[in-house]
Motif scaffolding. Structure first.
Motif, short mmCIF file in Angstrom:
data_model
loop_
_atom_site.label_atom_id
_atom_site.label_comp_id
_atom_site.label_asym_id
_atom_site.label_seq_id
_atom_site.Cartn_x
_atom_site.Cartn_y
_atom_site.Cartn_z
N ASP A 32 -36.65 -3.93 -7.85
CA ASP A 32 -36.42 -2.50 -8.14
C ASP A 32 -37.76 -1.77 -8.35
O ASP A 32 -37.94 -0.64 -7.89
CB ASP A 32 -35.54 -2.33 -9.39
N GLU A 33 -38.69 -2.43 -9.04
CA GLU A 33 -40.03 -1.84 -9.25
C GLU A 33 -40.77 -1.73 -7.92
O GLU A 33 -41.44 -0.73 -7.64
CB GLU A 33 -40.87 -2.72 -10.20
N GLN A 36 -39.54 1.10 -5.76
CA GLN A 36 -40.01 2.40 -6.26
C GLN A 36 -41.49 2.60 -5.94
O GLN A 36 -41.93 3.68 -5.56
CB GLN A 36 -39.80 2.50 -7.78
N ARG A 37 -42.26 1.50 -6.07
CA ARG A 37 -43.70 1.59 -5.78
C ARG A 37 -43.88 1.93 -4.30
O ARG A 37 -44.65 2.81 -3.93
CB ARG A 37 -44.36 0.24 -6.10
N THR A 41 -41.43 6.88 -5.46
CA THR A 41 -40.53 7.72 -6.26
C THR A 41 -39.49 6.84 -6.97
O THR A 41 -39.46 5.63 -6.78
CB THR A 41 -39.87 8.80 -5.38
N SER A 42 -38.66 7.47 -7.79
CA SER A 42 -37.70 6.71 -8.60
C SER A 42 -36.49 6.26 -7.78
O SER A 42 -36.20 6.83 -6.71
CB SER A 42 -37.20 7.59 -9.75
N ILE A 43 -35.77 5.28 -8.32
CA ILE A 43 -34.55 4.81 -7.66
C ILE A 43 -33.56 5.97 -7.50
O ILE A 43 -32.95 6.15 -6.44
CB ILE A 43 -33.92 3.64 -8.44
N ALA A 44 -33.42 6.78 -8.54
CA ALA A 44 -32.49 7.92 -8.48
C ALA A 44 -32.85 8.85 -7.32
O ALA A 44 -31.97 9.32 -6.59
CB ALA A 44 -32.49 8.67 -9.80
N GLN A 45 -34.15 9.09 -7.14
CA GLN A 45 -34.59 9.98 -6.05
C GLN A 45 -34.34 9.35 -4.69
O GLN A 45 -33.97 10.04 -3.74
CB GLN A 45 -36.10 10.29 -6.21
N ALA A 117 -29.66 7.17 -15.51
CA ALA A 117 -30.88 7.34 -14.71
C ALA A 117 -31.08 6.36 -13.56
O ALA A 117 -30.71 6.65 -12.44
CB ALA A 117 -32.09 7.34 -15.64
N HIS A 118 -31.66 5.14 -13.84
CA HIS A 118 -32.05 4.29 -12.73
C HIS A 118 -30.90 3.43 -12.22
O HIS A 118 -31.09 2.54 -11.42
CB HIS A 118 -33.26 3.44 -13.10
N ARG A 119 -29.67 3.68 -12.70
CA ARG A 119 -28.50 2.96 -12.18
C ARG A 119 -27.48 3.97 -11.64
O ARG A 119 -26.40 4.15 -12.19
CB ARG A 119 -27.87 2.09 -13.28
#
Ligand SMILES: Nc1ncnc2c1ncn2[C@@H]1O[C@H](COP(=O)(O)OP(=O)(O)OP(=O)(O)O)[C@@H](O)[C@H]1O
Ligand SMILES: O=C(O)C1=C[C@@H](O)[C@@H](O)[C@H](O)C1
Ligand SMILES: [Mg+2]
Length: 183
Positions: A32-33, A36-37, A41-45, A117-119
């Protein structure tokens, strides 16, 4: 070989994976990290652009990390949704890697996660969504894994130690000593 942790959101893949990598002194990656890297951007995005977009980056990251040796990989809970990931995980077991299904009861997983958020897949009804996800995915977690570890409310480092013992007992696998050699 690699040790790959799969299981429901909140099963402890990231927490147990980190603790296990410290015990083994192996490199640790949280997919997951990594996603995003890579996406910046974030998982949500990323999910806002569509789940397919997330799954594609996730599959690329998984394949890349499976090709490295001696690492502990915490996957995202939905890694088994993508057929080519299921095939890649099963092929990894064929090459001697351990794919570990961290099997948590839904109420325990719910206690651990906040569903925000990230889920993104759990937002707007975490319990109902998680139960439906569990019904669909459990068969895939079982199909892909060659080691099944039930996890409960004991701390993550306890499960990392239990897992380490199972890996030593059941596979041709030994943790390293401080100097990096086998013992
Ligand atoms: N054994 C445990 N006991 C209690 N809390 C735990 C345990 N393992 C993890 N947690 C907590 O539960 C939450 C979820 O754990 P974690 O992020 O490791 O799960 P995950 O399987 O990686 O989830 P995801 O699929 O969303 O990445 C975290 O807040 C973590 O600190
Ligand atoms: O269960 C899922 O499908 C997901 C779990 C998280 O780890 C992230 O990989 C993402 O939020 C998707
Ligand atoms: Mg995680």
């Amino acid at each position: 070989m690699s040790i790959i942790l799969i299981g429901l959101p909140g099963s402890g893949k990231s927490s147990v994976g980190k603790a296990l990598s410290a015990l083994l002194r192996w490199e640790f990656v949280d997919l997951d990290e990594e996603v995003q890297r890579r996406a910046g951007t974030s998982i949500a995005q990323i999910f806002a652009r569509g789940e397919d977009c997330f799954r594609e980056v996730e599959a690329n990251c998984l394949r890349e990390w499976l090709s490295r040796g001696d690492c502990v990989i915490a996957t995202g809970g939905g890694v088994v949704e993508t057929p080519c990931n299921r095939r890649d995980l099963m092929e990894a077991t064929g090459r001697g890697s351990a794919v570990v299904f961290l099997d948590v009861e839904v109420p325990e997983a719910l206690r651990r996660i906040d569903g925000t958020a990230h889920r993104p897949l759990l937002s707007g009804g975490a319990e109902q969504n998680l139960r439906s996800i569990a019904r669909r995915r459990t068969q895939w977690y079982r199909q892909c894994a060659n080691l099944h570890l039930k996890v409960d409310d004991r701390p993550a480092h306890v499960h990392a130690q239990r897992l380490c013992a199972r890996l030593v007992a059941e596979a041709d696998f030994e943790p390293r000593d401080n100097t990096g050699g086998a013992h």
